[in-house]
Design a protein around this motif. Structure first.
Motif, PDB file in Angstrom:
ATOM      1  N   THR A   1       5.101  14.753  -9.115  1.00 35.64           N
ATOM      2  CA  THR A   1       3.653  14.500  -9.150  1.00 35.64           C
ATOM      3  C   THR A   1       3.429  13.129  -9.764  1.00 35.64           C
ATOM      4  OG1 THR A   1       3.458  16.853  -9.578  1.00 35.64           O
ATOM      5  CG2 THR A   1       1.456  15.524  -9.755  1.00 35.64           C
ATOM      6  N   ARG A   2       2.903  12.228  -8.950  1.00 36.39           N
ATOM      7  CA  ARG A   2       2.730  10.854  -9.412  1.00 36.39           C
ATOM      8  C   ARG A   2       1.255  10.509  -9.505  1.00 36.39           C
ATOM      9  NH1 ARG A   2       6.404   9.487  -5.056  1.00 36.39           N
ATOM     10  NH2 ARG A   2       8.510   9.340  -5.894  1.00 36.39           N
TER      11      ARG A   2
ATOM     12  N   PHE B   1       4.643  11.463   2.236  1.00 36.70           N
ATOM     13  CA  PHE B   1       4.161  12.800   2.595  1.00 36.70           C
ATOM     14  C   PHE B   1       2.733  12.760   3.101  1.00 36.70           C
ATOM     15  CE2 PHE B   1       7.922  13.606   0.256  1.00 36.70           C
ATOM     16  CZ  PHE B   1       8.471  14.705   0.905  1.00 36.70           C
ATOM     17  N   ALA B   2       2.002  11.710   2.769  1.00 32.31           N
ATOM     18  CA  ALA B   2       0.706  11.447   3.396  1.00 32.31           C
ATOM     19  C   ALA B   2       0.623   9.930   3.497  1.00 32.31           C
ATOM     20  CB  ALA B   2      -0.441  11.992   2.560  1.00 32.31           C
ATOM     21  N   TYR B   3       0.164   9.412   4.648  1.00 31.25           N
ATOM     22  CA  TYR B   3       0.129   7.980   4.847  1.00 31.25           C
ATOM     23  C   TYR B   3      -0.645   7.297   3.709  1.00 31.25           C
ATOM     24  CZ  TYR B   3      -1.149   3.462   6.749  1.00 31.25           C
ATOM     25  OH  TYR B   3      -1.346   2.128   6.909  1.00 31.25           O
ATOM     26  N   GLY B   4      -0.014   6.373   3.025  1.00 33.41           N
ATOM     27  CA  GLY B   4      -0.657   5.671   1.919  1.00 33.41           C
ATOM     28  C   GLY B   4      -0.968   6.571   0.748  1.00 33.41           C
ATOM     29  N   GLU B   5      -0.347   7.750   0.726  1.00 29.62           N
ATOM     30  CA  GLU B   5      -0.505   8.787  -0.296  1.00 29.62           C
ATOM     31  C   GLU B   5      -1.834   9.512  -0.214  1.00 29.62           C
ATOM     32  OE1 GLU B   5       0.599   7.059  -4.098  1.00 29.62           O
ATOM     33  OE2 GLU B   5       2.679   7.630  -3.725  1.00 29.62           O
ATOM     34  N   ASP B   6      -2.876   8.881   0.377  1.00 31.95           N
ATOM     35  CA  ASP B   6      -4.153   9.590   0.495  1.00 31.95           C
ATOM     36  C   ASP B   6      -4.460   9.952   1.946  1.00 31.95           C
ATOM     37  OD1 ASP B   6      -4.632   7.098   1.460  1.00 31.95           O
ATOM     38  OD2 ASP B   6      -6.334   6.645   0.164  1.00 31.95           O
ATOM     39  N   GLY B   7      -3.604   9.512   2.881  1.00 30.73           N
ATOM     40  CA  GLY B   7      -3.803   9.856   4.287  1.00 30.73           C
ATOM     41  C   GLY B   7      -4.978   9.165   4.940  1.00 30.73           C
TER      42      GLY B   7
ATOM     43  N   ALA C   1      -4.758   7.794  -4.003  1.00 30.19           N
ATOM     44  CA  ALA C   1      -5.120   9.200  -3.944  1.00 30.19           C
ATOM     45  C   ALA C   1      -5.415   9.795  -5.315  1.00 30.19           C
ATOM     46  CB  ALA C   1      -4.004   9.993  -3.278  1.00 30.19           C
ATOM     47  N   GLY C   2      -5.207   9.038  -6.395  1.00 28.81           N
ATOM     48  CA  GLY C   2      -5.380   9.598  -7.722  1.00 28.81           C
ATOM     49  C   GLY C   2      -4.115  10.324  -8.158  1.00 28.81           C
TER      50      GLY C   2
ATOM     51  N   GLY D   1     -11.283   0.634   2.154  1.00 29.45           N
ATOM     52  CA  GLY D   1     -10.076   1.285   1.656  1.00 29.45           C
ATOM     53  C   GLY D   1     -10.289   2.690   1.148  1.00 29.45           C
ATOM     54  N   LYS D   2     -11.560   3.080   0.930  1.00 26.31           N
ATOM     55  CA  LYS D   2     -11.832   4.433   0.446  1.00 26.31           C
ATOM     56  C   LYS D   2     -12.278   5.306   1.627  1.00 26.31           C
ATOM     57  CE  LYS D   2     -11.302   4.146  -4.103  1.00 26.31           C
ATOM     58  NZ  LYS D   2     -10.473   2.947  -3.959  1.00 26.31           N
ATOM     59  N   ALA D   3     -11.958   6.592   1.528  1.00 26.27           N
ATOM     60  CA  ALA D   3     -12.320   7.499   2.612  1.00 26.27           C
ATOM     61  C   ALA D   3     -13.838   7.634   2.717  1.00 26.27           C
ATOM     62  CB  ALA D   3     -11.674   8.862   2.400  1.00 26.27           C
TER      63      ALA D   3
END
Ligand SMILES: [Mg+2]
Ligand SMILES: [Zn+2]
Ligand SMILES: [Zn+2]
Ligand SMILES: [Zn+2]
Lengths: 80, 876
Positions: free
Chosen positions: A62-63, B847-853, A68-69, B862-864
């Motif tokens: 968990t990073r 595991f998700a593109y750019g970590e936030d998908g 993504a936070g 840059g924000k969803a």
């Protein structure tokens, strides 16, 4: 002579956990992959030693993420 | 569609080495003579151009396969080498094999438990299809340090590798024969430990006893106009090899002294080495008689124009065109103007149906020279009819549904447009064709930023996709309007530039009143033909409209925005709607109520609030329409209201000039004072800095402050009534720094971030005393560009300017190489439907593109989601 030092406490080391077998299977099923398609981590890695993971285990990491936070990744422990 | 039949299925591919036996087996003839052609120009039997090696001359038939030139693939011959020679391409592996094995018994120098362990490990890895050969380095490292053979007890001598192909053991040079003998002794089992699969390769094959002679198709000779034959570099090299080989075997047979034989042997090794690779270090490259370096096998493969980068990763293509570009503000950003001349050559295949057959018939009749026409017709059985030479009237009658017509490029066709260096996705975008007179490609000015194009002679390429599927993909995914938002930062990369910004500002600033005629003219220019709103001002019976009303007609209904314009001065307390310079922009329900339109509203690569909102909330088509209209309207407004700039825009009154020179005098004085303090040894050093560094920093600070103060004085006289200032403050072009450098003072010149210091000992130029640290001795330019620089200032300015040029040159070279490496590393990664990023093996990279998908091209900077914007839109 050396002082026991918990590297897990260091800010630059994200949280590593050994996934229980059942959870590990779920992860592999979710992504429909074999363990070798996960990112790998050597059993000689200091974090792996610190948490006592063995080759064949899958770790959940968990990073903190700037986008993504909080981001979760998995790694497969391999020999050496 | 005609499906290709697959004659054989490939199950797997093995890479190995060719054994001498295989080399002899594939050989159609032994080559024994170095001559090529006889007096009559016929190839000499068993010579380098033996006709069994294939044909290149048209008309002749191959003596091996019977096919003509073009169909004959060519056939290998071989040379029996009088003595073996090492293959440079494998020299590192040879070295590893020699180091890791016993000089006497040939076993790998590992004691039993370890030996067995490695062997087992490698077998396991092979079964698991892992990269077992990567174990070799480790094995070689531990084996080569063993001093006594654990198998036979032989003491090992240190082995040295001498570039490019020799090995020295102790004081003894090993001949290739010695090397080969040792390699032969290594068992198949041990060979695996050294990274060689014994099923496809044996180590002794790395030392050649027979040399394949490449087919003539690989090294065709060319006949010059004068009738003189010129041979390929490879042929020249093979001639050398065969000559030396012959002399060597003659000398051996005649029982010549050892030394002579050794010399010839070494020469043979040199020729074979350079035949493979004429760029190995340690030996001089083989040269042509003229002194030109020969281009041999490795040189054909390597580098930018080599087989890989030049012919396989990138190749020349059909259905493309290239010419100079020029601007056309009247076409849409989605369009491209194509010269008729190019449209006649580029073609699109169209399958005839009962609906379009009559049109196609007409195109066939018009043929290749009359636009719009067609170049070619293909019948369903695949036969091509070239319309240049056929009876077109006759062909037009034969066409039926199912025929394919290759018609000229026409308005509305989709093409891909590209400008090098293609550094990002937006370097290739799809445009709709507009066939126009002239000889250049025309493009809308708003697409200059993504291509990084200007019109000082830039050329661009067009590619015409040839299949409906490709055309549809280009239209849906690649069209310019789909690329307005850059995936780099999630904001518009396509938008207004330069005069688009100025024009919009002139139109929307306070006090712009337009008569009915003017308003209608502007709207017509912007392509808006709806009725005018109610006039905002009535004066002496005449009706006037304000520019904001006109611009509002481009904005979609329901658009709500509040932001600060580029011209905002960031006052400590913002007066909002009451702002004197109208920098507070308020848009409600698509009406521009307050504020001016400038760079902050719709400039490419800026924050671009209005355009950004329209793309994200109203879609790409609405955004394209807005941009097409807004730019045309702004240009028309600038032309109608009048706009120009000239050198007197940088005029400032004499009293300002006086104050500026006072400031500069004061600064010079301050610098001198600092130097005096330093000389007296009374300067207080900054922490961690030497006295000298501290002095430099203090001086730089004082000089920078001086330039700024001079600039500020000039800026007092450079208000928004000044056209140059309008361009700078609205973000259209130039900056206030540019203007004050012209009007007030250029400032300190620097190299590597420091004041100029190099040139002569302790001084920059002989005009100064050694050790002079004063302002003008170290590159402070107190003149303004407008007044002109003094000679010394000019020289210093050139020094600083050159650093900029060198920097850009170095930076482009470095970033180009970095880009290549990145692309090579990342090209196989892709985002799967489950959101993970995977490589070509399906292994997870993220595991998700750019970590936030989030896809940044569809994000809000840059924000969803941008919660504030949503609140503003809903609450209004
Ligand atoms: Mg240019
Ligand atoms: Zn042939
Ligand atoms: Zn031995
Ligand atoms: Zn303000």
């Amino acid at each position: 002579m050396s002082v026991e030092f918990d590297i897990g406490q260091h800010v630059l080391v994200p949280k590593h956990e050994i996934l229980p077998k059942e959870k590990a299977r779920e992860v592999l099923e979710r992504y429909r992959i074999s363990p070798h398609q996960l990112p790998l981590i050597k059993s000689s890695d200091p974090v792996v030693k610190a948490i006592g993971a063995k080759p064949g285990d899958i770790l959940q990491i968990t990073r903190n993420s700037p986008t993504a936070g909080r981001a979760i990744a998995y790694r497969y422990v391999i020999e050496e | 569609m005609i499906m290709m039949r697959i004659p054989k299925l490939i199950d797997h591919v093995d890479f190995g080495m060719m054994s001498p036996d295989e080399i002899r087996k594939i050989s159609v003839t032994k080559i024994v003579t170095a001559d090529t052609y006889d007096e009559d120009g016929y190839p000499i039997e068993r010579g380098l151009m033996d006709s069994r090696l294939g044909v290149v001359d048209p008309g002749l038939r191959c003596r091996t396969c019977g096919a003509r030139a073009g169909d004959c693939p060519g056939h290998f011959g071989h040379v029996e080498l009088a003595r073996p020679v090492a293959n440079v391409g494998h020299i590192d592996t040879i070295y590893n094999c020699l180091r890791a094995t016993c000089r006497k018994c040939g076993r790998v120098l590992l004691a039993e438990p370890k030996h067995e362990e490695y062997y087992k490990r490698i077998t396991e890895m092979r079964e698991a299809r892992q990269k077992w050969w990567e174990m070799t380095n480790k094995i070689v490292r531990s084996a080569s340090t063993t001093e006594k053979c654990p198998h036979c007890g032989e003491k090992q001598a240190p082995l040295k590798f001498e570039k490019p192909t020799s090995f020295v053991e102790g004081r003894n040079r090993l001949t290739p024969s010695d090397v080969r003998e040792r390699l032969e002794r290594i068992t198949n089992e041990d060979v695996m430990l050294l990274g060689i699969n014994p099923k496809v390769a044996r180590p002794e094959w790395m030392v050649l006893t027979a040399l394949p002679v490449s087919p003539v198709t690989v090294r065709p000779s060319i006949t010059l106009e004068s009738g003189v034959r010129s041979e390929d570099d490879l042929t020249h090299k093979l001639v050398d090899i065969i000559r030396i080989n012959q002399r060597l075997s003659e000398n051996i047979e005649a029982g010549a002294p050892h030394l002579i034989v050794e010399d010839l042997w070494e020469l043979l090794q040199y020729h074979v080495t350079t035949y493979f690779d004429n760029g190995v270090s340690g030996i001089p490259p083989a040269r042509h008689r003229s002194g030109r370096v020969l281009r041999t096998l490795a040189q054909r493969l390597r580098g930018k124009e080599g087989r890989f980068r030049g012919n396989l990763s990138g190749k020349r293509v059909d259905f493309s065109a290239r010419t100079v570009i020029s601007p056309d503000p009247n076409i849409s950003i989605n369009e491209i103007g194509v010269p008729e001349y190019i449209a006649r050559i580029l073609s699109v295949p169209v399958r005839a149906t009962e609906h379009d057959i009559e049109d196609l018939r007409n195109l066939i009749r018009r043929g290749p020279d009359i636009y719009p026409g067609a170049n070619c017709m293909i019948s369903p059985d695949g036969k091509r009819y070239d319309l240049r030479y056929a009876d077109r009237e006759e062909l037009a009658k034969t066409i039926e549904p199912g025929f394919i017509v290759e018609r000229h490029l026409m308005d509305g066709d989709i093409v891909m447009f590209n400008r090098q260096p293609s550094l990002h996705r937006m370097s290739i975008m799809a445009h709709e064709v507009r066939v126009l007179p002239g000889r250049t490609f025309r493009l809308n000015l708003s697409v200059c930023p993504p291509y990084n194009a200007d019109f000082d002679g830039d050329e661009m390429n067009v590619h015409a996709p040839q299949h409906e599927e490709a055309q549809a993909e280009a239209r849906i995914l690649m069209k310019v309007q789909e690329q307005i938002i850059s995936p780099r930062f999630g904001g518009p990369i396509i938008g207004g530039i330069q005069d688009h910004i100025t024009g919009a500002y002139l139109l929307t600033r306070k006090g712009t009143l337009l008569t009915k005629e003017q308003s209608q003219q502007l709207l017509a220019a912007g392509g808006i033909f709806t009725d005018l709103p109610k006039p905002a001002v009535k004066e002496k019976g005449t009706e006037y409209w304000i520019g904001k009303q006109i611009f509002s007609m481009l904005l979609p209904k329901g658009l709500n925005l509040t932001f600060k314009a580029k011209i905002c001065e960031n006052c400590a307390r913002c007066k909002k709607e009451e702002c004197e310079i109208d920098a507070y922009v308020v848009i409600r329900d698509g009406q521009l109520l307050h504020g001016v339109i400038d760079a902050r509203s719709y400039k490419a690569l800026d924050r671009c609030e209005v355009l950004d909102r329209i793309v994200k909330d109203y879609g790409t088509t609405a955004a394209r329409e807005f941009l097409d209209r807004a730019t045309k309207l702004s240009i028309a407004a600038a032309a109608m209201l009048g706009f120009t700039t000239s050198i007197d825009d940088e005029d400032i009154p004499p009293e300002a000039n006086e104050r500026i020179s006072e400031v500069l005098d004061d600064v010079r004085e301050k610098v001198n004072k600092l130097i005096k303090i330093y000389d007296a040894g009374e300067l207080e050093p900054f922490p961690g800095r030497s006295l000298r560094e501290t002095l430099e920093m203090r001086i730089m600070e004082v000089l920078a402050g001086g330039r700024d103060r001079a600039g500020e004085i000039a800026e007092k006289y450079l208000g928004l009534d000044n056209n140059a200032v309008i361009m700078a403050r609205t973000g259209a072009r130039g900056s206030m720094l540019n203007l004050t450098q012209m009007a007030a003072c250029v400032g300190q010149q620097s190299v590597r971030g420091e004041r100029l210091s190099r040139g002569y000992r302790g001084r920059t130029l002989p005009h100064f005393k050694s050790g002079n640290l004063g302002a003008e001795a170290r590159g402070f330019v107190s003149s303004s560009y407008k007044d002109g620089l003094r000679p010394l200032e000019f020289f210093f300015h050139a020094m600083g300017g050159r650093e900029g040029l060198v920097d850009t040159a170095v930076r482009t070279a470095q970033s180009g190489y970095m880009q290549r490496r990145l692309i090579n590393a990342l090209q196989d990664l892709r985002v799967e439907y489950d959101g993970t990023v995977r490589d070509d093996r399906g292994a997870v990279v993220q595991f998700a593109y750019g970590e936030d998908g989030v896809d940044p091209a569809h994000s809000d900077n840059g924000k969803a989601v941008n919660v504030e914007k949503i609140i503003e839109r809903v609450v209004g």
